[in-house]
Design an enzyme around this catalytic site. Structure first.
Site, PDB file in Angstrom:
ATOM      1  N   HIS A   1      29.184   5.510  -8.243  1.00  0.00           N
ATOM      2  CA  HIS A   1      27.767   5.607  -7.859  1.00  0.00           C
ATOM      3  C   HIS A   1      27.496   5.035  -6.469  1.00  0.00           C
ATOM      4  CE1 HIS A   1      26.398   6.078 -12.320  1.00  0.00           C
ATOM      5  NE2 HIS A   1      26.881   7.183 -11.797  1.00  0.00           N
TER       6      HIS A   1
ATOM      7  N   ASP B   1       0.801  -1.229   0.000  1.00  0.00           N
ATOM      8  CA  ASP B   1       0.000   0.000   0.000  1.00  0.00           C
ATOM      9  C   ASP B   1       0.836   1.283   0.000  1.00  0.00           C
ATOM     10  OD1 ASP B   1      -2.262  -1.528   0.026  1.00  0.00           O
ATOM     11  OD2 ASP B   1      -2.445  -1.518   2.212  1.00  0.00           O
TER      12      ASP B   1
ATOM     13  N   ARG C   1      36.449  14.362  -5.904  1.00  0.00           N
ATOM     14  CA  ARG C   1      35.704  15.088  -6.942  1.00  0.00           C
ATOM     15  C   ARG C   1      35.313  16.435  -6.344  1.00  0.00           C
ATOM     16  NH1 ARG C   1      32.478  11.532  -8.246  1.00  0.00           N
ATOM     17  NH2 ARG C   1      30.543  11.932  -7.153  1.00  0.00           N
TER      18      ARG C   1
ATOM     19  N   ASP D   1      28.665  13.764  -2.502  1.00  0.00           N
ATOM     20  CA  ASP D   1      27.997  14.309  -3.691  1.00  0.00           C
ATOM     21  C   ASP D   1      26.514  14.287  -3.352  1.00  0.00           C
ATOM     22  OD1 ASP D   1      26.821  14.874  -6.122  1.00  0.00           O
ATOM     23  OD2 ASP D   1      28.086  13.497  -7.286  1.00  0.00           O
TER      24      ASP D   1
ATOM     25  N   HIS E   1      34.929   9.842 -16.091  1.00  0.00           N
ATOM     26  CA  HIS E   1      33.626  10.431 -16.413  1.00  0.00           C
ATOM     27  C   HIS E   1      33.800  11.803 -17.057  1.00  0.00           C
ATOM     28  CE1 HIS E   1      33.695  13.137 -12.880  1.00  0.00           C
ATOM     29  NE2 HIS E   1      34.095  12.109 -12.151  1.00  0.00           N
TER      30      HIS E   1
ATOM     31  N   GLU F   1      32.631  19.518  -7.328  1.00  0.00           N
ATOM     32  CA  GLU F   1      31.543  19.805  -8.267  1.00  0.00           C
ATOM     33  C   GLU F   1      30.783  21.057  -7.860  1.00  0.00           C
ATOM     34  OE1 GLU F   1      28.406  16.807  -8.402  1.00  0.00           O
ATOM     35  OE2 GLU F   1      27.765  17.569 -10.357  1.00  0.00           O
TER      36      GLU F   1
ATOM     37  N   HIS G   1      20.319  15.716 -14.099  1.00  0.00           N
ATOM     38  CA  HIS G   1      20.908  15.599 -15.439  1.00  0.00           C
ATOM     39  C   HIS G   1      19.827  16.136 -16.365  1.00  0.00           C
ATOM     40  CE1 HIS G   1      24.066  12.276 -14.418  1.00  0.00           C
ATOM     41  NE2 HIS G   1      24.123  13.301 -13.608  1.00  0.00           N
TER      42      HIS G   1
ATOM     43  N   GLU H   1      32.573  19.313 -12.761  1.00  0.00           N
ATOM     44  CA  GLU H   1      32.849  18.314 -11.740  1.00  0.00           C
ATOM     45  C   GLU H   1      33.976  17.327 -12.072  1.00  0.00           C
ATOM     46  OE1 GLU H   1      29.784  15.246 -11.398  1.00  0.00           O
ATOM     47  OE2 GLU H   1      28.495  16.396 -12.729  1.00  0.00           O
TER      48      GLU H   1
ATOM     49  N   HIS I   1      27.305  18.218 -16.919  1.00  0.00           N
ATOM     50  CA  HIS I   1      26.036  17.919 -17.576  1.00  0.00           C
ATOM     51  C   HIS I   1      25.132  19.124 -17.366  1.00  0.00           C
ATOM     52  CE1 HIS I   1      24.580  17.132 -13.457  1.00  0.00           C
ATOM     53  NE2 HIS I   1      25.675  16.431 -13.283  1.00  0.00           N
TER      54      HIS I   1
ATOM     55  N   TYR J   1      40.303   9.362  -9.213  1.00  0.00           N
ATOM     56  CA  TYR J   1      39.942   8.193  -8.397  1.00  0.00           C
ATOM     57  C   TYR J   1      41.060   7.161  -8.532  1.00  0.00           C
ATOM     58  CZ  TYR J   1      35.741  10.785  -9.444  1.00  0.00           C
ATOM     59  OH  TYR J   1      34.852  11.809  -9.637  1.00  0.00           O
TER      60      TYR J   1
ATOM     61  N   ASP K   1      23.469  20.381  -7.350  1.00  0.00           N
ATOM     62  CA  ASP K   1      24.341  19.211  -7.468  1.00  0.00           C
ATOM     63  C   ASP K   1      25.746  19.626  -7.033  1.00  0.00           C
ATOM     64  OD1 ASP K   1      25.553  16.841  -8.176  1.00  0.00           O
ATOM     65  OD2 ASP K   1      25.149  16.999 -10.320  1.00  0.00           O
TER      66      ASP K   1
END
Ligand code: GLY
Ligand code: MN
Ligand code: MN
Length: 463
Positions: free
Chosen positions: A246, A39, A432, A263, A357, A434, A368, A411, A361, A415, A274
């Protein structure tokens, strides 16, 4: 009528109508509700295209816009029983007044009304490949119309994708959108500050710190400033977890001496922010951490400098790659004797194991965001090349030329997974940085710089 309708949404609908042609018609539902289990539904989030055109956030709603600029809204009818369980509904009658549409009906009348609304139109516009089941729904209405051709009905001859038109409109952010994005950026920056400070405080107090402790700080700060939800799944990655692109905020231990990559950012009134920051859990960068941090920061500065009206979307990426590649050579992540010169590193994409990467974006309603990354005025100019790493044949089209009001993230990162041949002092460091930028005539405005970015400022903040 609310003023947002006259100042923001009605002009957008009018602009869209001009694209449809006098006999065109556009059909656009909001997002479907999504069951989580039994539900319980996932928290409802409106469709961005839909919201862009009317600012209405209830589920179960459709917009129909015709080429002469008339807008019809189908929405949930007033229903005392349902409203006791699910909350207030605006209902068609109030929608007519508040949203300033030309007609409003219960969504239950959609199937009855749509065939007649399609009758005599030359083209029907709807978003392709975005709303599951929409095509079948429209097929049904067209079928119902076709079944009556002997009585003189006229079926549209064309079906056209509504996304392309709306993507172009959404790509350039107007003053209202920029103001909301600025505020979202400020709230998110405050959340990063809070998480950084909390990490240092807890470690100094001898407490166990886990990634979710820092995630809780972010969420608290988003919500207490009125943000409806995070703009995307927050990444709070301690130590080696930062090398998983990710990774999500989980239960990892935040260790004294390691870096934390966060992030995370909020969505405010339909607009995303972002931000990524990487900081030492205890408030002081180690030598190797600082060395790599400075490389990433310099690459971001180069990318920011390359972001201005007239530049290409790919210019910030190319600028970042150049600085990152030189940095990798300088600090010994890449061995000159093996990979050659800076130009070789770039041409052969030798930086790729440590930077895999893109540098940004579009950002807007969606984190995105929509919008073509190729330049529409040069769409025919295709060239092909072999990718240096994969050997794959790539079709290159000229990248989008940046214009004032476009919004994008910047960004870059590095790594370093533990691996043979990679200097041990850099193992398991992921960094990173960004920020969100709006393109201006002369450069760009960074929306997210209320949170410090230099190593010295971060250390000062955490002291
Ligand atoms: N947080 C999503 C991204 O950085 O693209
Ligand atoms: Mn991003
Ligand atoms: Mn991000």
């Amino acid at each position: 009528m609310n003023t947002a309708n006259t100042t923001i949404y009605a002009p957008r609908r009018a602009a869209l109508a001009r694209h449809l042609g006098p006999q065109g018609i556009a059909i656009l539902p909001t997002a479907p509700e999504q069951a989580r289990n039994r539900d319980s539904d996932f928290l409802f989030r409106h469709d961005s295209y839909f919201y862009y055109l009317c600012g209405f956030t209830e589920p179960n709603a459709w917009l129909v816009i015709t080429g002469d600029g008339q807008t019809t809204l189908f929405c949930q009818p007033k229903d005392l029983e349902r409203e006791i369980w699910d909350g207030l509904r605006l209902g068609p009658e109030a929608a007519l007044r508040q949203l300033g549409v030309n007609a409003a009906f219960s969504v239950a009348e959609l199937d009855a009304k749509l065939p007649a609304m399609l009758d005599g139109r030359d083209a029907v516009w709807y978003p392709f490949a975005t709303h599951k089941g929409l095509e079948a729904r429209i097929d049904g209405w067209l079928g119902a119309l076709r079944a009556r051709v002997r009585y003189g009905t006229l079926c549209p001859q064309q079906q056209r994708d509504l996304c392309g038109v709306l993507d172009e409109m959404r790509l350039v952010k107007d003053a209202h959108e920029q103001a909301v994005m600025r505020r979202a950026g400020q709230i998110s920056a405050g959340a990063h500050i809070r998480a950084m400070q909390r990490s240092g405080q807890m470690l100094r107090a001898g407490q166990e710190v886990r990634e979710y402790h820092l995630d809780a700080e972010l969420l608290h700060e988003f919500r207490r400033h009125g943000s409806q939800y995070p703009a995307y799944g927050s990444i709070v990655a301690a130590g080696a977890n930062a090398c998983v692109l990710h990774y999500r905020a989980d239960a990892g231990l935040v260790r004294d001496g390691e870096l934390v990559l966060i992030d995370a950012a909020c969505e405010l009134d339909g607009y995303a922010s972002d931000i990524t920051r990487t900081f030492p859990a205890n408030g002081s960068f180690s030598g190797p951490q600082r060395t790599l941090y400075e490389v990433v920061l310099a690459s971001q500065e180069a990318a920011v400098a390359a972001t201005h009206a007239g530049a290409r979307f790919t210019d910030p990426h190319d600028a970042a790659v150049k600085v990152l590649s030189q940095g990798m050579l300088d600090v010994g992540l890449l061995d000159k004797n093996k990979v050659g010169s800076l130009q070789d590193v770039i041409d052969k994409r030798a930086y790729f194991p440590f930077y895999m990467h893109r540098t940004g974006h579009w950002i807007g309603m969606d984190v995105h965001d929509c919008g073509a990354y190729t330049e529409p005025s040069e769409i025919g100019q295709v060239s092909t090349r072999q990718d240096a790493l994969t050997g794959e044949t790539i079709q290159d089209r000229p990248a989008r030329i940046l214009r004032p009001g476009m919004a994008l993230t910047i960004e870059p990162g590095i790594y370093v997974r533990a691996a043979e041949g990679v200097p041990e002092q850099f193992h398991n460091i992921g960094i990173r940085i960004e920020d969100d930028a709006i393109v201006t005539d002369t450069g760009c405005e960074l929306l997210t710089r209320d949170v410090p970015v230099t190593a010295a400022e971060i250390e000062a903040l955490m002291r």
